[in-house]
Design a protein around this motif. Sequence first.
Motif, short mmCIF file in Angstrom:
data_model
loop_
_atom_site.label_atom_id
_atom_site.label_comp_id
_atom_site.label_asym_id
_atom_site.label_seq_id
_atom_site.Cartn_x
_atom_site.Cartn_y
_atom_site.Cartn_z
N CYS A 295 0.37 13.16 12.24
CA CYS A 295 -0.98 12.77 11.84
C CYS A 295 -1.07 12.56 10.34
O CYS A 295 -1.65 11.57 9.87
CB CYS A 295 -1.98 13.84 12.28
N LEU A 296 -0.49 13.48 9.56
CA LEU A 296 -0.55 13.37 8.10
C LEU A 296 0.21 12.14 7.61
O LEU A 296 -0.26 11.43 6.72
CB LEU A 296 0.04 14.64 7.47
N VAL A 297 1.38 11.88 8.19
CA VAL A 297 2.15 10.69 7.81
C VAL A 297 1.40 9.42 8.18
O VAL A 297 1.30 8.47 7.39
CB VAL A 297 3.55 10.72 8.48
N MET A 298 0.84 9.41 9.39
CA MET A 298 0.12 8.24 9.88
C MET A 298 -1.12 7.97 9.03
O MET A 298 -1.40 6.81 8.67
CB MET A 298 -0.28 8.47 11.34
N THR A 299 -1.85 9.02 8.68
CA THR A 299 -3.04 8.87 7.84
C THR A 299 -2.68 8.35 6.47
O THR A 299 -3.36 7.48 5.90
CB THR A 299 -3.77 10.22 7.72
N THR A 300 -1.58 8.87 5.91
CA THR A 300 -1.15 8.44 4.57
C THR A 300 -0.75 6.98 4.56
O THR A 300 -1.18 6.21 3.68
CB THR A 300 0.03 9.31 4.10
N ILE A 301 0.05 6.56 5.53
CA ILE A 301 0.51 5.17 5.56
C ILE A 301 -0.65 4.22 5.81
O ILE A 301 -0.72 3.14 5.21
CB ILE A 301 1.61 5.00 6.64
N LEU A 302 -1.58 4.62 6.68
CA LEU A 302 -2.76 3.78 6.92
C LEU A 302 -3.58 3.64 5.65
O LEU A 302 -4.03 2.54 5.30
CB LEU A 302 -3.61 4.39 8.03
N ALA A 303 -3.78 4.74 4.93
CA ALA A 303 -4.54 4.69 3.68
C ALA A 303 -3.84 3.83 2.64
O ALA A 303 -4.49 3.10 1.89
CB ALA A 303 -4.74 6.11 3.15
N VAL A 304 -2.51 3.90 2.59
CA VAL A 304 -1.76 3.07 1.65
C VAL A 304 -1.93 1.59 2.00
O VAL A 304 -2.11 0.75 1.11
CB VAL A 304 -0.25 3.45 1.66
N GLY A 305 -1.89 1.26 3.29
CA GLY A 305 -2.07 -0.13 3.70
C GLY A 305 -3.44 -0.68 3.33
O GLY A 305 -3.55 -1.75 2.71
N VAL A 306 -4.48 0.06 3.70
CA VAL A 306 -5.84 -0.38 3.39
C VAL A 306 -6.06 -0.39 1.87
O VAL A 306 -6.65 -1.32 1.31
CB VAL A 306 -6.88 0.51 4.08
N MET B 196 0.77 3.02 -8.19
CA MET B 196 0.37 3.28 -6.81
C MET B 196 1.13 4.45 -6.23
O MET B 196 0.55 5.33 -5.58
CB MET B 196 0.58 2.02 -5.96
N LEU B 197 2.44 4.51 -6.45
CA LEU B 197 3.25 5.60 -5.92
C LEU B 197 2.80 6.95 -6.48
O LEU B 197 2.73 7.94 -5.75
CB LEU B 197 4.73 5.37 -6.25
N ALA B 198 2.49 6.97 -7.77
CA ALA B 198 2.05 8.22 -8.39
C ALA B 198 0.78 8.74 -7.73
O ALA B 198 0.67 9.94 -7.42
CB ALA B 198 1.83 8.00 -9.88
N ARG B 199 -0.16 7.86 -7.49
CA ARG B 199 -1.43 8.28 -6.90
C ARG B 199 -1.24 8.68 -5.44
O ARG B 199 -1.86 9.64 -4.96
CB ARG B 199 -2.47 7.17 -7.01
N VAL B 200 -0.39 7.94 -4.70
CA VAL B 200 -0.16 8.26 -3.29
C VAL B 200 0.49 9.63 -3.17
O VAL B 200 0.03 10.48 -2.39
CB VAL B 200 0.72 7.17 -2.63
N ILE B 201 1.57 9.86 -3.90
CA ILE B 201 2.31 11.13 -3.78
C ILE B 201 1.43 12.31 -4.17
O ILE B 201 1.32 13.31 -3.43
CB ILE B 201 3.58 11.09 -4.65
#
Length: 250
Positions: free
Chosen positions: A138-149, A98-103
């Motif tokens: 915005c970029l941080v918020m979008t990333t964390i929201l996408a990780v949660g969902v 998961m971390l690899a894909r997120v980063i």
Amino acid sequence: MARTVVALMLREIATTYGRSAGGYVWALLEPILGVALLSIIFSMAFREPSLGTNFPLFYATGFLPFAMFNDLTNKVAASVRYSRPFLAYPSVTFMDAMLARVILNALTHTTVIAIVLSGIFIIFQLPVVVDMMSIFECLVMTTILAVGVGTCNCYLMTAFPLYERAWGIATRPLFLMSGVFFLYDQMPAKAQDFLWYNPILHCVGLMRRGIYPTYDATYVSPGYVFGISIVLIVFGLLMLVRNYRNLMER
């Protein structure tokens, strides 16, 4: 763990972007074509966009954060299935996958957003007055929201294959409900009361606040988005940890 994550990132770069001659070019070309299409269609119906005077800039500030959320969510949701052959090794865990894909994908989208917005400013010779802190948030918020969902969907889609189709059908209206086409402030009051609970709308509003210095976007609530994201991440990780072995046998 760092070596494992880097190795998985290199594998995804090779398999996702290295199979064709286009590679990363398509990652850049796809949002450009999407913004161009929206600009052409709506410029035929309206004299000016809902904010500012430049159609490509307005739709880029809505389309790019939404595309980032959508793609990151899908990548995180499919991380266990995508890296299943490597998860058989004791040194590789689903967290590594998961971390690899997120980063990797967060960096890719951030680069694409920077290039597209810079290109619009240069091509149309627009004055550059941006709030970098709002854009970064915005970029941080979008990333964390996408990780949660994506984390919740990672469990649900792996455990219940039919859920993936249901999710695809249920989320199709999101493109219309996330403020990509019109400003939240210009929507009817009843629609505002309902759509405010869509966290993607807050991400789009924050991006536009960063690009347009006169746009306050007072409805944006980072606390609401981060709160939902953390709850989803915790719930998704708990379900994955408890059912990880059973999911690997499916």
